[in-house]
Design a protein around this motif. Structure first.
Motif, PDB file in Angstrom:
ATOM      1  N   LEU A 342      -5.814  -8.988   8.418  1.00  0.00           N
ATOM      2  CA  LEU A 342      -4.409  -8.793   8.783  1.00  0.00           C
ATOM      3  C   LEU A 342      -3.920  -9.923   9.677  1.00  0.00           C
ATOM      4  CD1 LEU A 342      -4.403  -4.942   9.507  1.00  0.00           C
ATOM      5  CD2 LEU A 342      -3.080  -6.090   7.726  1.00  0.00           C
ATOM      6  N   ILE A 343      -4.727 -10.276  10.662  1.00  0.00           N
ATOM      7  CA  ILE A 343      -4.303 -11.274  11.649  1.00  0.00           C
ATOM      8  C   ILE A 343      -4.393 -12.691  11.104  1.00  0.00           C
ATOM      9  CG2 ILE A 343      -4.873 -12.271  13.906  1.00  0.00           C
ATOM     10  CD1 ILE A 343      -5.880  -9.397  14.668  1.00  0.00           C
ATOM     11  N   GLN A 344      -5.548 -13.047  10.552  1.00  0.00           N
ATOM     12  CA  GLN A 344      -5.773 -14.429  10.137  1.00  0.00           C
ATOM     13  C   GLN A 344      -5.142 -14.765   8.788  1.00  0.00           C
ATOM     14  OE1 GLN A 344      -7.046 -16.477  12.306  1.00  0.00           O
ATOM     15  NE2 GLN A 344      -7.501 -14.808  13.739  1.00  0.00           N
ATOM     16  N   GLN A 345      -5.163 -13.816   7.873  1.00  0.00           N
ATOM     17  CA  GLN A 345      -4.677 -14.074   6.506  1.00  0.00           C
ATOM     18  C   GLN A 345      -3.205 -13.697   6.340  1.00  0.00           C
ATOM     19  OE1 GLN A 345      -7.157 -12.503   3.195  1.00  0.00           O
ATOM     20  NE2 GLN A 345      -5.301 -11.469   2.495  1.00  0.00           N
ATOM     21  N   GLU A 346      -2.849 -12.496   6.796  1.00  0.00           N
ATOM     22  CA  GLU A 346      -1.501 -11.983   6.545  1.00  0.00           C
ATOM     23  C   GLU A 346      -0.540 -12.225   7.709  1.00  0.00           C
ATOM     24  OE1 GLU A 346      -0.639 -10.892   3.569  1.00  0.00           O
ATOM     25  OE2 GLU A 346      -2.714 -11.228   2.903  1.00  0.00           O
ATOM     26  N   LYS A 347      -1.069 -12.599   8.877  1.00  0.00           N
ATOM     27  CA  LYS A 347      -0.246 -12.861  10.056  1.00  0.00           C
ATOM     28  C   LYS A 347       0.563 -11.632  10.460  1.00  0.00           C
ATOM     29  CE  LYS A 347      -1.756 -17.069   9.961  1.00  0.00           C
ATOM     30  NZ  LYS A 347      -2.831 -17.480  10.915  1.00  0.00           N
ATOM     31  N   ILE A 348      -0.136 -10.499  10.452  1.00  0.00           N
ATOM     32  CA  ILE A 348       0.502  -9.214  10.738  1.00  0.00           C
ATOM     33  C   ILE A 348      -0.325  -8.481  11.792  1.00  0.00           C
ATOM     34  CG2 ILE A 348       0.895  -6.903   9.767  1.00  0.00           C
ATOM     35  CD1 ILE A 348       1.776  -8.293   7.208  1.00  0.00           C
ATOM     36  N   ALA A 349       0.363  -7.813  12.713  1.00  0.00           N
ATOM     37  CA  ALA A 349      -0.303  -6.998  13.732  1.00  0.00           C
ATOM     38  C   ALA A 349      -0.020  -5.523  13.459  1.00  0.00           C
ATOM     39  CB  ALA A 349       0.177  -7.387  15.118  1.00  0.00           C
ATOM     40  N   ILE A 350      -1.079  -4.779  13.156  1.00  0.00           N
ATOM     41  CA  ILE A 350      -1.006  -3.335  12.953  1.00  0.00           C
ATOM     42  C   ILE A 350      -2.087  -2.702  13.818  1.00  0.00           C
ATOM     43  CG2 ILE A 350      -1.212  -1.434  11.297  1.00  0.00           C
ATOM     44  CD1 ILE A 350      -0.271  -3.346   9.119  1.00  0.00           C
ATOM     45  N   MET A 351      -1.768  -1.629  14.507  1.00  0.00           N
ATOM     46  CA  MET A 351      -2.704  -1.050  15.455  1.00  0.00           C
ATOM     47  C   MET A 351      -3.924  -0.461  14.750  1.00  0.00           C
ATOM     48  SD  MET A 351      -1.318  -1.576  18.428  1.00  0.00           S
ATOM     49  CE  MET A 351      -1.868  -0.433  19.651  1.00  0.00           C
ATOM     50  N   PRO A 352      -5.134  -0.880  15.141  1.00  0.00           N
ATOM     51  CA  PRO A 352      -6.346  -0.259  14.587  1.00  0.00           C
ATOM     52  C   PRO A 352      -6.492   1.161  15.111  1.00  0.00           C
ATOM     53  CG  PRO A 352      -6.921  -1.803  16.324  1.00  0.00           C
ATOM     54  CD  PRO A 352      -5.442  -1.953  16.104  1.00  0.00           C
ATOM     55  N   ASN A 380       3.126  -4.630   2.382  1.00  0.00           N
ATOM     56  CA  ASN A 380       2.511  -5.527   1.396  1.00  0.00           C
ATOM     57  C   ASN A 380       1.385  -6.350   2.024  1.00  0.00           C
ATOM     58  OD1 ASN A 380       4.104  -4.760  -0.818  1.00  0.00           O
ATOM     59  ND2 ASN A 380       5.771  -6.095  -0.171  1.00  0.00           N
ATOM     60  N   GLY A 381       1.556  -6.741   3.282  1.00  0.00           N
ATOM     61  CA  GLY A 381       0.485  -7.445   3.968  1.00  0.00           C
ATOM     62  C   GLY A 381      -0.734  -6.568   4.151  1.00  0.00           C
ATOM     63  N   LEU A 382      -0.524  -5.293   4.470  1.00  0.00           N
ATOM     64  CA  LEU A 382      -1.640  -4.355   4.597  1.00  0.00           C
ATOM     65  C   LEU A 382      -2.365  -4.193   3.272  1.00  0.00           C
ATOM     66  CD1 LEU A 382      -3.287  -2.236   6.148  1.00  0.00           C
ATOM     67  CD2 LEU A 382      -1.470  -0.568   5.640  1.00  0.00           C
ATOM     68  N   ILE A 383      -1.618  -4.071   2.195  1.00  0.00           N
ATOM     69  CA  ILE A 383      -2.235  -3.942   0.872  1.00  0.00           C
ATOM     70  C   ILE A 383      -3.054  -5.184   0.536  1.00  0.00           C
ATOM     71  CG2 ILE A 383      -1.701  -3.852  -1.609  1.00  0.00           C
ATOM     72  CD1 ILE A 383       0.693  -2.029  -0.826  1.00  0.00           C
ATOM     73  N   ASN A 384      -2.496  -6.347   0.780  1.00  0.00           N
ATOM     74  CA  ASN A 384      -3.221  -7.597   0.493  1.00  0.00           C
ATOM     75  C   ASN A 384      -4.499  -7.693   1.329  1.00  0.00           C
ATOM     76  OD1 ASN A 384      -1.223  -8.391  -1.306  1.00  0.00           O
ATOM     77  ND2 ASN A 384      -0.124  -9.619   0.210  1.00  0.00           N
ATOM     78  N   ALA A 385      -4.395  -7.307   2.608  1.00  0.00           N
ATOM     79  CA  ALA A 385      -5.575  -7.380   3.480  1.00  0.00           C
ATOM     80  C   ALA A 385      -6.663  -6.420   3.013  1.00  0.00           C
ATOM     81  CB  ALA A 385      -5.162  -7.078   4.916  1.00  0.00           C
ATOM     82  N   ILE A 386      -6.257  -5.225   2.615  1.00  0.00           N
ATOM     83  CA  ILE A 386      -7.248  -4.242   2.128  1.00  0.00           C
ATOM     84  C   ILE A 386      -7.933  -4.790   0.881  1.00  0.00           C
ATOM     85  CG2 ILE A 386      -7.515  -1.974   1.063  1.00  0.00           C
ATOM     86  CD1 ILE A 386      -5.201  -1.007   2.907  1.00  0.00           C
ATOM     87  N   ARG A 387      -7.171  -5.326  -0.032  1.00  0.00           N
ATOM     88  CA  ARG A 387      -7.755  -5.855  -1.270  1.00  0.00           C
ATOM     89  C   ARG A 387      -8.718  -7.006  -0.980  1.00  0.00           C
ATOM     90  NH1 ARG A 387      -2.138  -5.535  -4.823  1.00  0.00           N
ATOM     91  NH2 ARG A 387      -2.506  -3.408  -5.671  1.00  0.00           N
ATOM     92  N   SER A 388      -8.418  -7.781   0.020  1.00  0.00           N
ATOM     93  CA  SER A 388      -9.251  -8.949   0.300  1.00  0.00           C
ATOM     94  C   SER A 388     -10.602  -8.594   0.899  1.00  0.00           C
ATOM     95  CB  SER A 388      -8.516  -9.922   1.228  1.00  0.00           C
ATOM     96  OG  SER A 388      -8.446  -9.424   2.547  1.00  0.00           O
ATOM     97  N   VAL A 389     -10.703  -7.409   1.512  1.00  0.00           N
ATOM     98  CA  VAL A 389     -11.963  -7.055   2.184  1.00  0.00           C
ATOM     99  C   VAL A 389     -12.737  -5.950   1.448  1.00  0.00           C
ATOM    100  CG1 VAL A 389     -11.060  -7.744   4.430  1.00  0.00           C
ATOM    101  CG2 VAL A 389     -10.869  -5.349   3.713  1.00  0.00           C
ATOM    102  N   ARG A 390     -12.202  -5.429   0.389  1.00  0.00           N
ATOM    103  CA  ARG A 390     -12.920  -4.380  -0.354  1.00  0.00           C
ATOM    104  C   ARG A 390     -14.045  -4.991  -1.170  1.00  0.00           C
ATOM    105  NH1 ARG A 390      -9.569   0.003  -3.495  1.00  0.00           N
ATOM    106  NH2 ARG A 390     -11.539   1.100  -3.268  1.00  0.00           N
TER     107      ARG A 390
END
Length: 390
Positions: A342-352, A380-390
């Protein structure tokens, strides 16, 4: 009448969520969906009231115990929550967390326990532990798409000799649970049985979406209790400070007010906070209703988009709050890897989710209180991040 799609640039305004995102996430210039304030300008009626007060030109010491403020609060409580209040029980404070902390000190001793439903708002842990008390956790359980409290486990926690207070979050943050009358009555009865006092934080009381209405603790209470809330979440005015509440027991109320005025020197409130609360509660209902409709649509968008991308999630929008508490456990995603993406790839901050305790592992909390154009980037950034780490 109100356009919540308009983007307001908050950069350079000393904004915690935007200007200081690096404090929590280690990187600046992230698109934030973090702490629970909204990216909307506040209600025009509040801005107009503030402008009129500023035009007066004198910003001296003030008093919260005035007829305009008391009647505005009582009017709102009666109109929006069908509950009459005795304004003699009303108290004021700079924030809900201050008020919670003060009663923790007043109603317990160092080393005592405070019962807390977990996962929990992170400021609760800090208020309890910062006052040298300890958390007695009761984990909420997710069943059939909803959140439930095992009342036998709660009873066992309340029965512990060190348990002096139940710190209730109603509606609950982060899960968005809205407590039923039966649940509240059961908690009230068991707290009274075990001699446990109740502090109910109801700051999200105006942000309830489903058929289950918010029921103020004052409607079911017995024994010693306090209810604290504010217009800050509903009307997006937390920077003005200001909160209010009810403490029915006169000795407890006087003890609180004496500490507010004497020990802490906070008897004079921020006059603009009073002005904003009065305007919100007397004139702000149409704006809030429009905002609530927009936020509901935002949360439905989150659900529809996530479930389309990952049908196995079957995520349902919360019963309350504009905070999407998203259960990702079905996807077997590593929390740390997801945050890095999320941070490095999507440049998005979402609370863990682990911010809110160990029970939050496998979750994220996404703030949907923003224009749809921003929310789309976040989801969309969350979706992309999830796909990248699955």
């Amino acid at each position: 009448m109100f356009d919540f799609s308009q983007v307001v640039d908050r950069h350079g305004t000393w904004c915690t969520q935007w200007d200081y995102v690096a404090d929590r996430f280690g990187t600046a210039d992230l698109l934030p969906f973090t702490i629970s304030d909204m990216d909307f300008a506040t209600a025009p009626c509040i801005l107009e009231a503030l402008n009129q007060r500023l035009a007066h030109g004198v910003l001296g010491y003030s008093r919260w115990k005035n007829d305009e403020f008391l009647s505005a609060v009582a009017h709102w409580f009666a109109r929006r929550h069908n509950t009459q209040m005795d304004t003699e029980s009303l108290v004021y404070g700079p924030s809900v967390i201050y008020m919670v902390s003060q009663l923790i000190r007043q109603w317990s001793s160092v080393g005592d326990g405070v019962v807390l439903h977990t996962p929990a708002y992170d400021a609760f842990y800090k208020a309890i532990e910062g006052n040298q008390r300890h958390v007695v956790p009761v984990a909420l359980e997710e069943r059939n798409g909803g959140w439930h409290c095992d009342m036998d486990k709660l009873d066992a926690a309340l029965a512990r000799p060190e348990s002096k207070i139940l710190l209730l979050c109603s509606p609950h943050n982060p899960t968005g649970k809205v407590w039923t009358r039966e649940e509240l009555e059961t908690m009230a009865e068991r707290c009274q049985r075990h001699g446990v006092r109740v502090i109910s934080d109801e700051i999200h009381m105006d942000m309830v979406w489903g058929e289950q209405p918010h029921i103020p603790w004052s409607n079911v209470a017995c024994g010693h209790w306090a209810l604290f809330t504010s217009a800050s979440k509903s009307f997006n005015i937390p920077a003005l400070t200001g909160a209010w509440g009810l403490i029915e027991d006169a000795d407890s109320r006087n003890g609180y007010l004496n500490a507010l005025k004497g020990r802490d020197g906070l008897s004079s409130p921020a006059v603009l906070a009073l002005t904003a609360h009065i305007a919100a509660y007397e004139q702000g209902a149409p704006w809030l209703d429009a905002l609530r409709a927009y936020l509901r649509d935002n949360l439905r968008y989150v659900a529809d988009t996530l479930n389309h991308a990952f049908p196995e999630l079957n995520w349902q929008m919360p019963q309350s709050t504009y905070l999407a508490w998203i259960d990702l456990r079905a996807l077997n995603v590593d929390d740390s890897a997801l945050q890095n993406a999320l941070i490095q790839q999507e440049k998005i901050a979402i609370m863990p989710g682990y911010t809110y305790g160990d029970e939050g592992r496998g979750f994220v909390r996404l703030n949907a209180g923003c224009p749809r154009s921003k929310l789309e980037k976040g989801v969309n950034g969350l979706i992309n991040a999830i796909r990248s780490v699955r």
